[in-house]
Motif scaffolding. Sequence first.
Motif, mmCIF file in Angstrom:
data_model
loop_
_atom_site.group_PDB
_atom_site.id
_atom_site.type_symbol
_atom_site.label_atom_id
_atom_site.label_comp_id
_atom_site.label_asym_id
_atom_site.label_seq_id
_atom_site.Cartn_x
_atom_site.Cartn_y
_atom_site.Cartn_z
ATOM 1 N N ALA A 97 -4.608 -4.972 3.658
ATOM 2 C CA ALA A 97 -4.644 -5.741 2.414
ATOM 3 C C ALA A 97 -3.768 -5.078 1.353
ATOM 4 C CB ALA A 97 -6.079 -5.848 1.909
ATOM 5 N N ALA A 98 -3.092 -5.910 0.552
ATOM 6 C CA ALA A 98 -2.176 -5.394 -0.462
ATOM 7 C C ALA A 98 -2.876 -4.485 -1.462
ATOM 8 C CB ALA A 98 -1.503 -6.559 -1.187
ATOM 9 N N THR A 99 -4.131 -4.804 -1.812
ATOM 10 C CA THR A 99 -4.848 -3.975 -2.786
ATOM 11 C C THR A 99 -5.127 -2.580 -2.224
ATOM 12 O OG1 THR A 99 -6.920 -4.970 -1.989
ATOM 13 C CG2 THR A 99 -5.937 -5.901 -3.997
ATOM 14 N N ALA A 100 -5.430 -2.481 -0.934
ATOM 15 C CA ALA A 100 -5.671 -1.177 -0.317
ATOM 16 C C ALA A 100 -4.394 -0.351 -0.288
ATOM 17 C CB ALA A 100 -6.219 -1.348 1.105
ATOM 18 N N VAL A 101 -3.282 -1.015 0.020
ATOM 19 C CA VAL A 101 -1.992 -0.315 0.051
ATOM 20 C C VAL A 101 -1.635 0.186 -1.357
ATOM 21 C CG1 VAL A 101 0.482 -0.564 0.475
ATOM 22 C CG2 VAL A 101 -1.168 -1.615 2.042
ATOM 23 N N TYR A 105 -1.165 4.094 -2.648
ATOM 24 C CA TYR A 105 0.068 4.542 -3.303
ATOM 25 C C TYR A 105 -0.219 5.088 -4.704
ATOM 26 C CZ TYR A 105 3.357 2.538 0.122
ATOM 27 O OH TYR A 105 4.106 2.259 1.236
ATOM 28 N N PHE A 106 -1.097 4.407 -5.427
ATOM 29 C CA PHE A 106 -1.387 4.832 -6.796
ATOM 30 C C PHE A 106 -2.033 6.215 -6.812
ATOM 31 C CE2 PHE A 106 -4.016 4.839 -10.705
ATOM 32 C CZ PHE A 106 -2.995 4.665 -11.630
ATOM 33 N N GLY A 152 -0.255 5.118 2.682
ATOM 34 C CA GLY A 152 -0.020 3.784 2.136
ATOM 35 C C GLY A 152 1.022 3.027 2.938
ATOM 36 N N ALA A 153 2.107 3.712 3.316
ATOM 37 C CA ALA A 153 3.146 3.067 4.113
ATOM 38 C C ALA A 153 2.618 2.686 5.496
ATOM 39 C CB ALA A 153 4.354 3.996 4.242
ATOM 40 N N ALA A 154 1.795 3.563 6.075
ATOM 41 C CA ALA A 154 1.217 3.261 7.386
ATOM 42 C C ALA A 154 0.300 2.045 7.299
ATOM 43 C CB ALA A 154 0.454 4.475 7.907
ATOM 44 N N LEU A 155 -0.481 1.953 6.221
ATOM 45 C CA LEU A 155 -1.349 0.788 6.027
ATOM 46 C C LEU A 155 -0.508 -0.486 5.896
ATOM 47 C CD1 LEU A 155 -3.987 2.210 3.512
ATOM 48 C CD2 LEU A 155 -4.404 1.509 5.877
ATOM 49 N N ALA A 156 0.599 -0.389 5.154
ATOM 50 C CA ALA A 156 1.463 -1.557 4.994
ATOM 51 C C ALA A 156 2.058 -1.995 6.327
ATOM 52 C CB ALA A 156 2.574 -1.237 3.996
ATOM 53 N N LEU A 157 2.435 -1.034 7.159
ATOM 54 C CA LEU A 157 3.015 -1.361 8.465
ATOM 55 C C LEU A 157 1.999 -2.041 9.382
ATOM 56 C CD1 LEU A 157 5.151 1.845 9.113
ATOM 57 C CD2 LEU A 157 6.018 -0.504 8.978
ATOM 58 N N THR A 158 0.723 -1.725 9.191
ATOM 59 C CA THR A 158 -0.316 -2.325 10.033
ATOM 60 C C THR A 158 -0.848 -3.630 9.465
ATOM 61 O OG1 THR A 158 -2.038 -1.005 8.952
ATOM 62 C CG2 THR A 158 -1.006 -0.075 10.938
ATOM 63 N N GLY A 159 -0.306 -4.057 8.317
ATOM 64 C CA GLY A 159 -0.727 -5.332 7.739
ATOM 65 C C GLY A 159 -2.009 -5.264 6.952
#
Length: 287
Positions: free
Chosen positions: A103-107, A111-112, A94-101
Amino acid sequence: MRHDEEPAAGPDGGKLSEGVGPFTTRLTLRGSGGAEAVWESRRARRRGSLTVRRADGTAPVVHRADARALARMRTLNAVAAVTFTLGGLLFAAGAALALTGAAATAVSATYFGGGLFFNLGGYASLLQSVNAPRRPAGAYRLETKAWRWWSYEPMRIDWLSNFLLFAGTLVFGLNLLDSFLQGLSTQQAARLVWAPDVIGCVLFLISGQLALAEVCHAPTGVRPHDLGWWIVTVNMAGSALFMIAALADLVTPGAHVPVSLTISNIGTLAGALCFAATGVLQWFEHP
C-alpha cells in the motif's frame, strides 16, 4: 619526542597549501628548525589529529586534540553512523515494499521514517564540522573551541559539504511529506514531490563531490587504502543511484505513470543500501 612537544614555527619556515579552488584541504607547515606539521581537513575533523615530522628523520609524531574534543567527535560520529545506517535501511525497506506492490501509505510512512534519520544524521555531520578542533595560526597543534550548535563558514570545504548534505536531507523531508498527499495532478506532483526529490539529489551529489575533493586534495582521485575515500565513494554511488531513481520517477505531461517505476524503486533500493553501508563504515573512522 613527546606527543605534547611542539616544535616552534619560526620566520625561516614556510607552508605548502593543497586543495581545490579556494579550499585548503591539506597544509604543510615548515618550522625554522626543519620540522614539519601536516594538517589535513578530514583527518583533523574526523580523527582529531595532525602529524609532526622531525628534521632528524625519526618517526613522525601524531598530535591529537584534547580529551574533550575527542569525546565530542566520538559521540557525533556514533550518532551520524547510527542514523545514516538506520535511514538507509528504512529507505531500502520502503523501496522493497514498493517493488512488492504494498500500500502507498505503508511505503510513504517507511520512507518518511528513514528521512527523519537522514535529517538527524545530516545535522550530526554538520556539527562535526562546526565543532571540529582547529589549528591556531602558525601552531603545530589542535585547539578545542567552545561548543556551538551552528556556524557559517562557507570557505571551509568540510563545512560546505556537510551543510549541503544537511540541506539535501531537509529537502527530501519536504518531498516525503508531500508524498502523503492524494489526488495530485501531474503538474502538482511534479512541483511538490518530484522537484524536491531532484533538488535533494543534486545537493547530495555536490556535497559528495566536495567531500571527495577534501579526501583526495584534488577534484577526484583513487585512494583505496584510505577509509575516508571509501566512505565518500560509496556515498557518491548512493547519491547517483538516488538521482537515477528520481529521474525515472518523473511523470511527463499527458502521461499517467512514471518513466519507469521499476527503475525508480530499484535505484532507490540500491542507493539506500549504499547509504546504510556508508553509515556502517563511518563507525570505524573516529579518534
